[in-house]
Motif scaffolding. Structure first.
Motif, PDB file in Angstrom:
ATOM      1  N   HIS A   6       0.985  -1.350  -0.055  1.00  0.00           N
ATOM      2  CA  HIS A   6       0.150  -0.013   0.114  1.00  0.00           C
ATOM      3  C   HIS A   6       0.852   1.286  -0.009  1.00  0.00           C
ATOM      4  O   HIS A   6       0.937   2.013   0.939  1.00  0.00           O
ATOM      5  N   HIS A   7       1.588   1.425  -1.099  1.00  0.00           N
ATOM      6  CA  HIS A   7       2.535   2.611  -1.056  1.00  0.00           C
ATOM      7  C   HIS A   7       1.786   3.822  -1.112  1.00  0.00           C
ATOM      8  O   HIS A   7       0.595   3.929  -1.603  1.00  0.00           O
ATOM      9  N   ALA A   8       2.131   5.095  -0.707  1.00  0.00           N
ATOM     10  CA  ALA A   8       2.069   6.425  -0.895  1.00  0.00           C
ATOM     11  C   ALA A   8       1.543   6.512  -2.315  1.00  0.00           C
ATOM     12  O   ALA A   8       0.526   7.426  -2.508  1.00  0.00           O
ATOM     13  N   MET A   9       2.573   6.188  -3.188  1.00  0.00           N
ATOM     14  CA  MET A   9       2.083   6.194  -4.770  1.00  0.00           C
ATOM     15  C   MET A   9       2.769   5.037  -5.412  1.00  0.00           C
ATOM     16  O   MET A   9       3.794   4.637  -5.321  1.00  0.00           O
ATOM     17  N   ALA A  10       1.808   4.186  -5.912  1.00  0.00           N
ATOM     18  CA  ALA A  10       2.166   3.091  -6.606  1.00  0.00           C
ATOM     19  C   ALA A  10       2.123   3.133  -8.174  1.00  0.00           C
ATOM     20  O   ALA A  10       1.220   3.976  -8.624  1.00  0.00           O
ATOM     21  N   LEU A  11       3.259   2.870  -8.663  1.00  0.00           N
ATOM     22  CA  LEU A  11       3.479   2.780 -10.309  1.00  0.00           C
ATOM     23  C   LEU A  11       3.199   1.616 -10.744  1.00  0.00           C
ATOM     24  O   LEU A  11       3.722   0.370 -10.381  1.00  0.00           O
ATOM     25  N   CYS A  12       1.964   1.567 -11.601  1.00  0.00           N
ATOM     26  CA  CYS A  12       1.691   0.240 -12.150  1.00  0.00           C
ATOM     27  C   CYS A  12       0.735   0.412 -13.376  1.00  0.00           C
ATOM     28  O   CYS A  12       0.285   1.559 -13.500  1.00  0.00           O
ATOM     29  N   THR A  13       0.300  -0.510 -14.077  1.00  0.00           N
ATOM     30  CA  THR A  13      -0.461  -0.649 -15.133  1.00  0.00           C
ATOM     31  C   THR A  13      -2.048  -0.312 -14.691  1.00  0.00           C
ATOM     32  O   THR A  13      -1.945  -0.767 -13.492  1.00  0.00           O
ATOM     33  N   THR A  52      -2.474   5.402  -7.100  1.00  0.00           N
ATOM     34  CA  THR A  52      -1.701   4.864  -8.277  1.00  0.00           C
ATOM     35  C   THR A  52      -1.496   6.022  -9.253  1.00  0.00           C
ATOM     36  O   THR A  52      -2.151   6.702  -9.473  1.00  0.00           O
ATOM     37  N   LYS A  53      -0.256   5.895  -9.682  1.00  0.00           N
ATOM     38  CA  LYS A  53       0.078   6.494 -11.090  1.00  0.00           C
ATOM     39  C   LYS A  53       0.209   5.416 -12.184  1.00  0.00           C
ATOM     40  O   LYS A  53       0.875   4.633 -12.113  1.00  0.00           O
ATOM     41  N   ILE A  54      -0.769   5.591 -13.137  1.00  0.00           N
ATOM     42  CA  ILE A  54      -1.104   4.674 -14.287  1.00  0.00           C
ATOM     43  C   ILE A  54       0.195   4.741 -15.353  1.00  0.00           C
ATOM     44  O   ILE A  54       0.568   5.755 -15.580  1.00  0.00           O
TER      45      ILE A  54
END
Length: 308
Positions: free
Chosen positions: A35-42, A58-60
């Motif tokens: 559960h990151h502060a901002m998760a980078l993923c598809t 998330t940042k897509i």
């Protein structure tokens, strides 16, 4: 000391399972996500991670499109592992890095085919990094699965397939339904399959298992519900295990009467070697596999190292 893989100097975490300020999540298996502060993923991975972990920010990362973050240029490339799985390619003035996460080369029923890219440094998982794990061609394995399922039907049995809730269950479902065999899924599997459907991955004729088998249908369950007593509501069951570990004699000895189908969502030994040759990295860092794979790569002329 904070253990795990990080891109420096940005401190972007790579599949670290503890909360970080910024973390790249290669896919939604829980040994790669947090559960990151901002998760980078598809986008598909974001849907699956939110289902499993809650409201993750998330940042897509659309496949093939570079983004700038924390002083790095990052690009996601398909990994061929499960729906939404991705490698990450990082560009910095000191060089380029390709981090594979879990990956598989070649076609998949439910994931985009992996796209390798040349890089100065390669960080790769090597789960099947032993020559014993050379799996048969995919078409051969699928034929084996279909043949054994039809044989079970002819014997009046219910084929019950053990597969991981996320990834393998959906791929096996798609293989079966594409060949005219309807599937009943354990409720936990069916819930995730609905996310696949919403993400545009059509799994065909699959329904939740509701306590009794239906003639002509395969039942897919997580590994634990397959017990010596069989499946609740079923009288005559034949058990299947669909896994790359099907070649491991120790696992087969635990259930010698069951069917073992060697279909994997990880690269086998030959695919791992092929990946190293295609990326052409100056240095290869290996993780999540046998340390002997490093010596194998060194014997082939590669600068290979083990990541603790």
């Amino acid at each position: 000391m904070d253990r795990g893989l990080f891109l420096l100097p940005s401190r972007i975490a790579l599949d670290v399972t503890r909360r970080q300020a910024i973390g790249f999540i290669s896919h939604a298996h829980m040994d790669h996500a947090a559960h990151h502060a901002m998760a980078l993923c598809t986008e598909p991975t974001a849907r699956l991670v939110r289902y499993r972990l809650g409201d993750v920010s998330t940042k897509i990362m659309p496949l093939g499109e570079a983004i700038e973050i924390a002083g790095l240029k990052l690009t996601a490339h398909s990994a061929g592992h499960i729906l939404g799985s991705a490698m990450v390619y990082a560009e910095h003035d000191k060089g380029t890095v390709l981090y594979t996460g879990d990956f598989r080369l070649g076609p998949s029923a439910t994931a985009e085919e992996a796209q390798l890219r040349s890089a100065d440094y390669l960080i790769m998982e090597c789960t099947f990094g032993h020559p014993n794990y050379r799996l048969p061609p995919r078409d051969t394995v699928i034929e084996m699965l279909l043949e054994k399922v039809h044989e079970a039907f002819r014997r009046g049995a219910t084929p019950v397939i053990s597969a991981y809730v996320l990834g393998k269950s959906q791929e096996v479902t798609k293989i079966l339904t594409s060949n005219g065999i309807p599937v009943l899924q354990h409720p936990d599997i069916y819930a995730i399959s609905q996310i696949y459907q919403e993400a545009g991955c059509d799994l065909g004729d699959c329904r939740p298992y509701q306590g009794r088998p239906v003639p002509g249908c395969v039942v897919i369950v997580p590994p634990k519900p397959i017990t010596p007593g069989g499946l609740p509501g079923a009288v005559h069951v034949e058990k299947f295990h669909v896994t790359g570990w099907a070649f491991d004699p120790r696992r087969r000895r635990n259930a010698p009467q069951d069917h073992w189908i060697p279909l994997s969502d990880h690269a086998d030994f030959d695919q791992l070697i092929r990946a190293v040759e295609e990326v052409e990295a100056k240095t290869v860092f290996c993780t999540h596999g046998p340390k002997s794979f490093v010596e194998e790569l060194k014997s082939r002329g590669h600068d290979a190292r083990w990541l603790e």
